[in-house]
Design an enzyme around this catalytic site. Sequence first.
Site, PDB file in Angstrom:
ATOM      1  N   LYS A 196      44.066  33.695  45.696  1.00 16.16           N
ATOM      2  CA  LYS A 196      44.944  33.910  44.540  1.00 16.16           C
ATOM      3  C   LYS A 196      45.845  35.127  44.762  1.00 16.16           C
ATOM      4  CE  LYS A 196      44.050  36.191  40.879  1.00 16.16           C
ATOM      5  NZ  LYS A 196      43.470  36.771  39.645  1.00 16.16           N
ATOM      6  N   ASP A 211      45.023  31.388  38.200  1.00  5.89           N
ATOM      7  CA  ASP A 211      44.095  32.292  37.525  1.00  5.89           C
ATOM      8  C   ASP A 211      43.432  31.537  36.386  1.00  5.89           C
ATOM      9  OD1 ASP A 211      46.104  32.008  35.679  1.00  5.89           O
ATOM     10  OD2 ASP A 211      46.237  34.141  35.201  1.00  5.89           O
TER      11      ASP A 211
END
Length: 300
Positions: A173, A191
């Site tokens: 991420k 997320d």
Amino acid sequence: GSAAWFQWLRYDSWGKHTLRQTRLAIVYDGNFTCAGRSLWSHQTAKRPTMPRKMTRDNARKMFERLSTTEPSPQTELNYTNPYTLVVAVALSAQATDVGVNKATKDLFKIADTPEKMVALGVEKLGEYVKTIGLWRNKAKNVIALSQMLLDDFGGNVPQTREELEKLPGVGRKTANVVMNVAFGAPTIAVDTHIFRIGNRTGIAPGKTPLDVELGLEKIVPDEFLHDAHHWLILHGRYICKARTPECWRCSLVDLCGFKDKVMSPDKPKPAKKKAVKKKLASKPKLRATTKRTTKKAATS
């Protein structure tokens, strides 16, 4: 009797699952029982029906509307260069952007390069980031990744996912955020907000963040791919909230496959159920004859 571990999955209304495990005492008496109840009669939570996967036409309409509302979406993390962006995103794990910005406001004034950060050291860095969750480990990772940038990359932030993920404290991420924001790559950093929207709306359902990321890459039109994760994060943070989505002011409500839409801000919240305390079986008492035989054995 013996003991064993039992695991099961409980699904929530967005398809996200949480693993729960409980240690249960097992007694075999011809049928497995636990606290007087048959294990085979245990009722597990039913998995709710998932919304239908969004069509490509509706996905295009979705991002057309989001782009109209916010033509130039930006990350809400403050940074000054690719290096400070890496640090800010690494610190933002399990923390809010607002909290990270408060911590880095003074930090980046004195340490905005790997050299300055390594010279600062873990202890002094901790004084700046101690208001952030898990700050001790994060401080160690920031110093370690700064040293690795100096040793392996000449002090520059690499531009590929494989090289970024080699840095301590940098996962997929974080790498996707840095590639997108600092270098303009059309990556999608999933997320908690994007994961929720992907499953709730049906645009990219998946059991893992990687599933949602790959699903979004397939369905998002190319012209919207670069800003897609910014739009989805902002939408999830301020409108499609986790507990109470504000569907009454959502511009995507007719495209969304979520069935339990909240179409009024005055809708009462469901009351919390009180946990029922279960009484554990008491230990069996020793018979009186056992005490007598013990006394006789002691006197003899």
